[in-house]
Write a protein that holds these residues in place. Structure first.
Motif, PDB file in Angstrom:
ATOM      1  N   VAL B  93       0.851  -1.194   0.000  1.00 54.77           N
ATOM      2  CA  VAL B  93       0.000   0.000   0.000  1.00 54.77           C
ATOM      3  C   VAL B  93       0.881   1.236   0.000  1.00 54.77           C
ATOM      4  O   VAL B  93       1.992   1.235   0.536  1.00 54.77           O
ATOM      5  N   ARG B  94       0.380   2.277  -0.634  1.00 61.40           N
ATOM      6  CA  ARG B  94       1.075   3.567  -0.578  1.00 61.40           C
ATOM      7  C   ARG B  94       0.221   4.525   0.230  1.00 61.40           C
ATOM      8  O   ARG B  94      -0.983   4.652  -0.011  1.00 61.40           O
ATOM      9  N   ASN B  95       0.862   5.199   1.192  1.00 59.30           N
ATOM     10  CA  ASN B  95       0.130   6.081   2.088  1.00 59.30           C
ATOM     11  C   ASN B  95      -0.185   7.431   1.466  1.00 59.30           C
ATOM     12  O   ASN B  95      -1.227   8.008   1.724  1.00 59.30           O
ATOM     13  N   SER B  96       0.729   7.979   0.683  1.00 56.50           N
ATOM     14  CA  SER B  96       0.485   9.278   0.049  1.00 56.50           C
ATOM     15  C   SER B  96       1.384   9.392  -1.164  1.00 56.50           C
ATOM     16  O   SER B  96       2.211   8.523  -1.415  1.00 56.50           O
ATOM     17  N   GLY B  97       1.251  10.484  -1.874  1.00 55.36           N
ATOM     18  CA  GLY B  97       1.784  10.619  -3.209  1.00 55.36           C
ATOM     19  C   GLY B  97       3.207  10.172  -3.445  1.00 55.36           C
ATOM     20  O   GLY B  97       3.473   9.420  -4.367  1.00 55.36           O
ATOM     21  N   ASN B  98       4.139  10.629  -2.614  1.00 56.89           N
ATOM     22  CA  ASN B  98       5.546  10.345  -2.917  1.00 56.89           C
ATOM     23  C   ASN B  98       6.209   9.422  -1.905  1.00 56.89           C
ATOM     24  O   ASN B  98       7.423   9.362  -1.834  1.00 56.89           O
ATOM     25  N   THR B  99       5.444   8.729  -1.120  1.00 53.64           N
ATOM     26  CA  THR B  99       6.039   7.886  -0.094  1.00 53.64           C
ATOM     27  C   THR B  99       6.294   6.480  -0.616  1.00 53.64           C
ATOM     28  O   THR B  99       5.661   6.039  -1.575  1.00 53.64           O
ATOM     29  N   PRO B 100       7.231   5.759   0.006  1.00 52.39           N
ATOM     30  CA  PRO B 100       7.514   4.391  -0.429  1.00 52.39           C
ATOM     31  C   PRO B 100       6.339   3.459  -0.157  1.00 52.39           C
ATOM     32  O   PRO B 100       5.524   3.704   0.730  1.00 52.39           O
ATOM     33  N   LEU B 101       6.283   2.374  -0.908  1.00 52.30           N
ATOM     34  CA  LEU B 101       5.279   1.350  -0.647  1.00 52.30           C
ATOM     35  C   LEU B 101       5.555   0.679   0.701  1.00 52.30           C
ATOM     36  O   LEU B 101       6.711   0.490   1.089  1.00 52.30           O
ATOM     37  N   VAL B 102       4.484   0.309   1.385  1.00 53.78           N
ATOM     38  CA  VAL B 102       4.576  -0.462   2.621  1.00 53.78           C
ATOM     39  C   VAL B 102       4.075  -1.869   2.296  1.00 53.78           C
ATOM     40  O   VAL B 102       2.959  -2.029   1.793  1.00 53.78           O
ATOM     41  N   PHE B 103       4.897  -2.866   2.594  1.00 54.59           N
ATOM     42  CA  PHE B 103       4.599  -4.232   2.182  1.00 54.59           C
ATOM     43  C   PHE B 103       4.063  -5.076   3.329  1.00 54.59           C
ATOM     44  O   PHE B 103       4.426  -4.878   4.502  1.00 54.59           O
ATOM     45  N   GLY B 104       3.223  -6.044   2.983  1.00 56.77           N
ATOM     46  CA  GLY B 104       2.853  -7.082   3.920  1.00 56.77           C
ATOM     47  C   GLY B 104       3.995  -8.071   4.051  1.00 56.77           C
ATOM     48  O   GLY B 104       5.019  -7.970   3.372  1.00 56.77           O
ATOM     49  N   LYS B 105       3.812  -9.058   4.928  1.00 58.81           N
ATOM     50  CA  LYS B 105       4.887 -10.011   5.199  1.00 58.81           C
ATOM     51  C   LYS B 105       5.012 -11.103   4.141  1.00 58.81           C
ATOM     52  O   LYS B 105       5.947 -11.895   4.182  1.00 58.81           O
ATOM     53  N   GLY B 106       4.074 -11.148   3.219  1.00 54.71           N
ATOM     54  CA  GLY B 106       4.169 -12.090   2.121  1.00 54.71           C
ATOM     55  C   GLY B 106       3.457 -13.404   2.383  1.00 54.71           C
ATOM     56  O   GLY B 106       3.296 -13.832   3.539  1.00 54.71           O
ATOM     57  N   THR B 107       3.030 -14.052   1.303  1.00 54.42           N
ATOM     58  CA  THR B 107       2.435 -15.385   1.357  1.00 54.42           C
ATOM     59  C   THR B 107       3.140 -16.254   0.329  1.00 54.42           C
ATOM     60  O   THR B 107       3.208 -15.892  -0.848  1.00 54.42           O
TER      61      THR B 107
END
Lengths: 114, 113
Positions: B93-107
């Motif tokens: 998910v991206r929180n706002s325009g220029n911020t890095p993506l935040v990832f889940g822990k993966g499946t």
């Protein structure tokens, strides 16, 4: 072909040594990122840069340093202060200014401690 | 800040069976969501992204995801699993325009012949 090149693919570090991981992109992207990947923990952000000569700390910046002297290059140095550096390191880049712009990834560097 | 939760660190399906990988987001505002795939010892490849234009998003390799605001979910599906689908999948998910993506822990998806 445009893309992101990370080198080397495998890297070994002795205790007390600094090592530098290379990341180069020819996508003309302004933003670049470094993530660390450990099994079961997903990707954690180390540093990112949205423009040349500027960068911000991510969630786990301690023990790492970066520079951004050129648009296409964003090297990561793992210092001796990083006590547990063994991990898979991923570099990414993206266009800035678009909330729905994806990040593009390199193929990673696997760092191990001798 | 927004985050994503991926339910199930490992999913195993038979070849030809439905693939369902779960992702829930934490947000009261419309998020910008992404699914990536990672094959062993490689980087992440974009599968698809949600941009609010349509709730059902089609991606590469026959995958699709449906955005459900009422359930705060963005689950990834594929009607029929193939052996080549075995990989790790990440929701981001991206929180706002220029911020890095935040990832889940993966499946990690395993496909059984």
């Amino acid at each position: 072909d445009g893309g992101i090149t990370q080198s080397p693919k495998y890297l070994f570090r002795k205790e007390g040594q600094n090592v530098t991981l290379s990341c180069e992109q020819n996508l003309n992207h302004d933003a670049m990122y470094w993530y660390r990947q450990d099994p079961g923990q997903g990707l954690r952000l180390i540093y990112y840069s949205q423009i040349v000569n500027d960068f911000q700390k991510g969630d786990i910046a301690e023990g790492y340093s970066v520079s951004r002297e050129k648009k296409e290059s964003f090297p990561l140095t793992v210092t001796s202060a990083q006590k547990n550096p063994t991990a898979f390191y991923l570099c990414a880049s993206s266009i800035t200014g678009g909330i729905n712009q994806p990040q593009h990834f390199g193929d990673g560097t696997r760092l191990s401690i001798l | 800040a927004q985050s994503v939760t991926q339910l199930g660190s490992h999913v195993s399906v038979s070849e030809g069976a439905l693939v369902l990988l779960r992702c829930n987001y934490s947000s009261s505002v419309p998020p910008y969501l992404f699914w990536y795939v990672q094959y062993p010892n490689q980087g992440l490849q974009l599968l698809l992204k949600y941009t609010s234009a349509a709730t059902l998003v089609k991606g590469i390799n026959g995958f699709e995801a449906e955005f459900k605001k009422s359930e705060t979910s963005f689950h990834l599906t594929k009607p029929s699993a193939h052996m080549s689908d075995a990989a790790e999948y990440f929701c981001a998910v991206r929180n706002s325009g220029n911020t890095p993506l935040v990832f889940g822990k993966g499946t990690r998806l395993s496909v059984i012949a």
